[in-house]
Design an enzyme around this catalytic site. Structure first.
Site: not given
Length: 307
Positions: A12-13, A205, A207, A238, A247
């Site tokens: 996803r990310d 989460h 980065h 993002c 990430n």
């Protein structure tokens, strides 16, 4: 049981910001290899506007295909009540509802205020089947690309509103820009856990924009956080947070914890080739260090475990 749970968010990310569309079969092949490496909760996509994030347009198809892996918990990201309902109707049973602490970022991302997103969260909870697992993702919990550093009081005030809606929900604090530092991470998690002892599981989460991703993961772990998001090959970033890069790399997080004697349940020797191929996806911006180090010294995977 493992000592920590790593949630793989690469599909996803990691994929969402890549321009050239990755064929669905290619995404499923990566999922198959990630499951084979021992990852059990994987964020397989998001229910969002296809015009805003065209890479995510095949999420419903991928969600259906996940039935081929009985041990997999496919998690999907949803930014609104409407998208949450769509995900549930498509068969999703693990939802991550995201809203931003920052007013500016939330409006740029979902065209509403954090308060309005909180109201949508309440309505979504009321509409979901009772067996649905819900995670609450607080984006820009440490820093906003538009407003700068986010104060703890602002995060806690939003949590004051959100936590009572579903106290047992997993709560993930997100360093969306990658500008957090270990002291900030430790302080916010300590304050949040002290203020909301009734809350369920806490997650982080990270980065790695400024190279502090692993240090921040370690700081969160020291504060009792046992669920960590990561993306294979360090893919990510993002699209609504200018300047944010990928990430923290899953393989780096596995290496860190295994060196500490903290079990992850992930086979690093199986993960490294997946990360190597992920780094080669056209349009991706990979990160991380362990992948390259072990590619140069393939016999070193066994050295990760010291216990």
């Amino acid at each position: 049981m493992t000592d920590v749970e790593i949630v793989e968010v690469g599909p996803r990310d990691g994929f969402q910001g890549i321009g050239p569309f990755i064929p669905t079969d290619t995404k499923l092949a990566f999922l198959d290899r990630l499951v084979g490496a021992g990852l059990r909760r994987i964020e397989i996509g998001s229910f969002v506007s296809a015009s805003a994030l065209p890479q995510m347009r095949d999420t419903p198809e991928i969600l259906t295909a996940c039935a081929r892996w009985p041990g997999l918990r496919p998690q999907v990201l949803v930014p609104s009540e409407r998208r949450g309902r769509e995900a549930a109707a498509a068969g999703a049973r693990d939802l991550a509802y995201v809203l931003s602490v920052s007013e500016t970022h939330n409006r740029n991302n979902v065209r509403r205020s954090p308060a309005e997103s909180a109201d949508e969260y309440a309505r979504l909870l009321a509409a979901l089947p009772p067996e649905t697992f819900v995670r609450l993702n607080l984006a820009t919990a440490f820093d906003c690309p538009f407003e700068g550093r986010i104060g703890e009081a602002q995060v806690l005030a939003l949590l004051d509103r959100l936590v009572p809606m579903k106290p047992e929900a997993e709560i993930c604090l997100c360093d969306t820009t990658g500008r957090a530092d270990p002291a900030q991470v430790a302080s916010l998690f300590a304050a949040a856990r002290a203020r909301f002892p009734q809350a369920g599981t806490w997650a982080f989460h990270a980065h790695d924009t400024y190279g502090l991703g692993l240090a921040n993961v370690h700081a969160a772990y020291q504060q009792g956080v046992r669920v960590i998001d990561a993306s294979f090959a360090g893919l990510g970033g993002c699209p609504f947070a200018p300047g944010a890069t990928g990430n923290v790399a899953t393989e780096d997080v596995v290496w860190l914890f295994e060196r500490m004697g903290v079990t992850t349940g992930i086979d690093l020797s199986a993960l490294i080739p997946v990360a190597r191929d992920g780094a080669a996806i056209p349009g991706g911006l990979p990160g991380g260090r362990v992948r390259e180090a072990l590619s140069a010294n393939p016999d070193a995977c066994a050295a990760a475990r010291l216990t």
